[in-house]
Enzyme design. Structure first.
Site, PDB file in Angstrom:
ATOM      1  CG  HIS A  69      43.544  58.138  96.632  1.00  0.00           C
ATOM      2  ND1 HIS A  69      44.926  57.531  95.984  1.00  0.00           N
ATOM      3  CD2 HIS A  69      43.532  59.208  95.901  1.00  0.00           C
ATOM      4  CE1 HIS A  69      45.438  58.236  95.103  1.00  0.00           C
ATOM      5  NE2 HIS A  69      44.379  59.411  95.021  1.00  0.00           N
TER       6      HIS A  69
ATOM      7  CG  ASP B 286      47.005  55.594  97.952  1.00  0.00           C
ATOM      8  OD1 ASP B 286      45.740  55.160  97.635  1.00  0.00           O
ATOM      9  OD2 ASP B 286      47.586  56.140  97.329  1.00  0.00           O
TER      10      ASP B 286
HETATM   11  N1  UDP Z   1      49.246  60.300  92.069  1.00  0.00           N
HETATM   12  C1  UDP Z   1      50.358  59.497  93.046  1.00  0.00           C
HETATM   13  N2  UDP Z   1      51.030  60.316  93.871  1.00  0.00           N
HETATM   14  C2  UDP Z   1      50.559  61.353  94.435  1.00  0.00           C
HETATM   15  C3  UDP Z   1      49.389  62.083  93.920  1.00  0.00           C
HETATM   16  C4  UDP Z   1      48.723  61.508  92.895  1.00  0.00           C
HETATM   17  O1  UDP Z   1      50.861  58.643  92.554  1.00  0.00           O
HETATM   18  O2  UDP Z   1      51.141  61.877  95.351  1.00  0.00           O
HETATM   19  C5  UDP Z   1      48.681  59.612  90.931  1.00  0.00           C
HETATM   20  C6  UDP Z   1      47.164  59.322  91.277  1.00  0.00           C
HETATM   21  O3  UDP Z   1      46.494  58.533  91.873  1.00  0.00           O
HETATM   22  C7  UDP Z   1      47.079  59.237  89.482  1.00  0.00           C
HETATM   23  C8  UDP Z   1      47.927  60.396  89.290  1.00  0.00           C
HETATM   24  O4  UDP Z   1      48.802  60.397  90.176  1.00  0.00           O
HETATM   25  O5  UDP Z   1      47.205  57.957  89.238  1.00  0.00           O
HETATM   26  C9  UDP Z   1      47.268  61.796  88.961  1.00  0.00           C
HETATM   27  O6  UDP Z   1      46.580  62.199  90.032  1.00  0.00           O
HETATM   28  P1  UDP Z   1      45.360  63.130  90.231  1.00  0.00           P
HETATM   29  O7  UDP Z   1      45.952  64.396  89.749  1.00  0.00           O
HETATM   30  O8  UDP Z   1      44.254  62.523  89.168  1.00  0.00           O
HETATM   31  O9  UDP Z   1      44.940  62.708  91.735  1.00  0.00           O
HETATM   32  P2  UDP Z   1      43.970  61.770  92.211  1.00  0.00           P
HETATM   33  O10 UDP Z   1      42.578  61.891  91.905  1.00  0.00           O
HETATM   34  O11 UDP Z   1      44.285  60.319  91.953  1.00  0.00           O
HETATM   35  O12 UDP Z   1      44.355  61.848  94.022  1.00  0.00           O
END
Ligand code: UDP
Ligand code: UDP
Ligand code: UDP
Length: 460
Positions: free
Chosen positions: A22, A116
């Site tokens: 992020h 974000d």
């Molecule tokens: N995501 C989101 N809100 C949150 C946490 C994650 O929109 O509070 C999104 C994230 O960026 C990705 C998806 O959900 O598009 C899956 O998240 P992941 O577990 O891969 O976590 P990340 O590595 O993106 O923090």
């Protein structure tokens, strides 16, 4: 707002959430805005989860003294999730009310605020209350955004309850994507962090002034079209593709891998699962066997813990003495943070075994490196699907989600040979590199998108 020779200049504040996946796109956006004469204030939630994040921030401020830093001191809160990065996102959100005085005190007054998508539900009400135009930087794929934006409608229509009988996610009459791609927590009946975030954040993102996304039109034409044509939501905020967000100079300054200089062009496979994914110990060892058996040269970044500060084990303890000796013959193996951009841009590197975190996908496209996709969690299967469809890589769907099965060294070796030996894939990846550079080059789709936004902010 400030003025230069009578012209108003935009002043934009950026607020990232937790984790390198992020943070990195925010750092790159900050550098890009500075290059276009936008005044940037970078708000840094303090403390960060990992050492790598705090180092990356220090490098940004040292390289761009014109960027103003504002520390955002977080309150202490309960830890509800097993995932330290998710806990941190919660913490930033629960400290959200402290942002209001911080933003109002900035001088000159702000033209726009960019945050974000994971922070939308906490931040948008605050910026609305002070009538500050608020934008979201979506740090995953546009395809993932179609799911994110439609999630409240899906959950509200009980479509999720009917999923047992169908294999595709549908909203209204639109077939969004196969169920098998969707992050499993979003399909669970029980409450969980991701479900709650998707519900809350998606509903608020719809009220934002616009969404910026780190992708480019020719790479995700269909998903961007579906959103902007109103197929996903009736009245979506405008979605502007501004990627791939290019690396900035100081990111590229620390090449530690002289080993690569001695390898033939295009011969090396780079292996990494990003900043926060640790494979299980037995899977790490099978991967080692696969790399050796494939006959390919490789740079392998081994990750043993989710958070850097908690990782005290030596590499040899993780992969074992015998494997350690054997991998050294053909490859370079590291268990620390590497400058991924240095590796992907090196002429010796021809392939990338990747978990398909979206930044990694954009970086592979930017450098024209073909991908062997091995998604593990979250949005990574959706991203791998984009990679496969556009022809940037191959994906063995039967490998499943992280921990679903132990993929054998022999199978990994076979797929590595298939990927590295695939001449048409190599050429396609180079074509995608050209498209990526065109998109951000003068007059390209991403360049135009960002230019239009900046001229809007210049008038505010
Ligand atoms: N995501 C989101 N809100 C949150 C946490 C994650 O929109 O509070 C999104 C994230 O960026 C990705 C998806 O959900 O598009 C899956 O998240 P992941 O577990 O891969 O976590 P990340 O590595 O993106 O923090
Ligand atoms: N990265 C890096 N060195 C590493 C591991 C990761 O530079 O050793 C960078 C990578 O280039 C990318 C980011 O960290 O910019 C990881 O983001 P991504 O979306 O690929 O995956 P995530 O870490 O969020 O799962
Ligand atoms: N790392 C992490 N989360 C992040 C960034 C990095 O877990 O957000 C990992 C990184 O992939 C590496 C380890 O932390 O495996 C150590 O990285 P760092 O450069 O911070 O520490 P060093 O090893 O240089 O002391």
């Amino acid at each position: 707002m400030s003025s230069s020779g009578g012209r108003k200049l935009a002043h934009v504040a950026l607020l990232p959430s937790a984790g390198m996946g992020h943070l990195t796109p925010f750092l790159r956006l900050a550098a890009l805005l500075v290059a276009r004469n936008v005044q940037v204030t970078f708000i840094t939630p303090h403390p960060t989860v990992s050492l790598t994040e705090s180092r990356a921030l220090s490098t940004l401020f040292a390289s761009f003294p014109q960027i103003k830093q504002k520390q955002f001191h977080l309150l202490q809160a309960e830890k509800n999730s097993f995932d330290p990065f998710f806990n941190h996102i919660e913490l930033i959100k629960s400290s959200g009310h402290l942002l209001s005085p911080l933003l109002s005190a900035l001088t000159p007054s702000l033209s726009a605020f960019i945050t974000d998508m994971t922070l939308a539900s906490a931040v948008i009400p605050i910026t609305q209350a002070i009538s500050l135009p608020n934008y979201i930087l979506f740090t995953s794929s546009a395809k993932m955004m179609t799911l994110f934006l439609s999630y409240p409608a899906l959950a509200g229509s009980r479509a999720l309850d009917d999923l047992e009988e169908t294999d595709v996610i549908k909203i209204r009459n639109l077939e969004l994507m196969p169920k098998s791609l969707v992050p499993p927590p979003l399909l669970q009946k029980s409450d969980n962090f991701l479900k709650k975030s998707f519900m809350e954040d998606s509903e608020k993102v719809i009220e934002s002034s616009g969404i910026l996304v780190n992708t480019f039109v020719s790479f995700e034409f269909e998903s961007l079209g579906k959103i902007n044509d109103g197929e996903v939501l009736e009245r979506p905020p405008s979605v502007v593709a501004i990627g791939p967000l290019p690396p900035y100079d100081s990111e590229k300054s620390r090449l530690q891998l002289a080993w690569l200089d001695d390898q033939p062009a295009g011969s090396v496979l780079y292996v990494s699962f990003g900043s926060r994914t640790a494979l299980a110990r037995d899977q790490i060892r099978e991967l080692g066997v696969g790399l050796i058996t494939s006959g390919s040269r490789f740079v392998w970044v081994v990750k043993n813990n989710i958070v850097d500060k908690e990782d005290s084990q030596e590499l040899e303890e993780v992969i074992g003495h015998e494997l350690m000796e054997r991998v050294k013959e053909k490859g370079l193996i590291v268990k620390s943070w590497v400058q991924q951009e240095d590796i992907l841009s090196h002429p010796a590197v021809g392939g990338f075994l990747s978990h398909c975190g979206w930044n990694s996908v954009m970086e592979a496209a930017w450098n024209g490196v073909r991908i062997l996709a091995w998604p593990q969690n979250g949005d990574q299967k959706v991203n791998a699907d984009v990679v496969e469809r556009i022809g940037l890589g191959i994906w063995v769907r039967s490998w499943g989600w992280s921990g679903e099965k132990l993929v054998s060294g022999a199978e990994i070796a076979e797929r590595i040979r298939e990927c590295m030996g695939n001449e048409s894939l190599r050429i396609q990846a180079l074509g995608i590199k050209e498209d990526a550079r065109k998109a951000v080059g003068f007059g390209g789709s991403s360049d135009k998108g960002l230019t239009e936004l900046i001229s809007k902010w210049n008038q505010f």
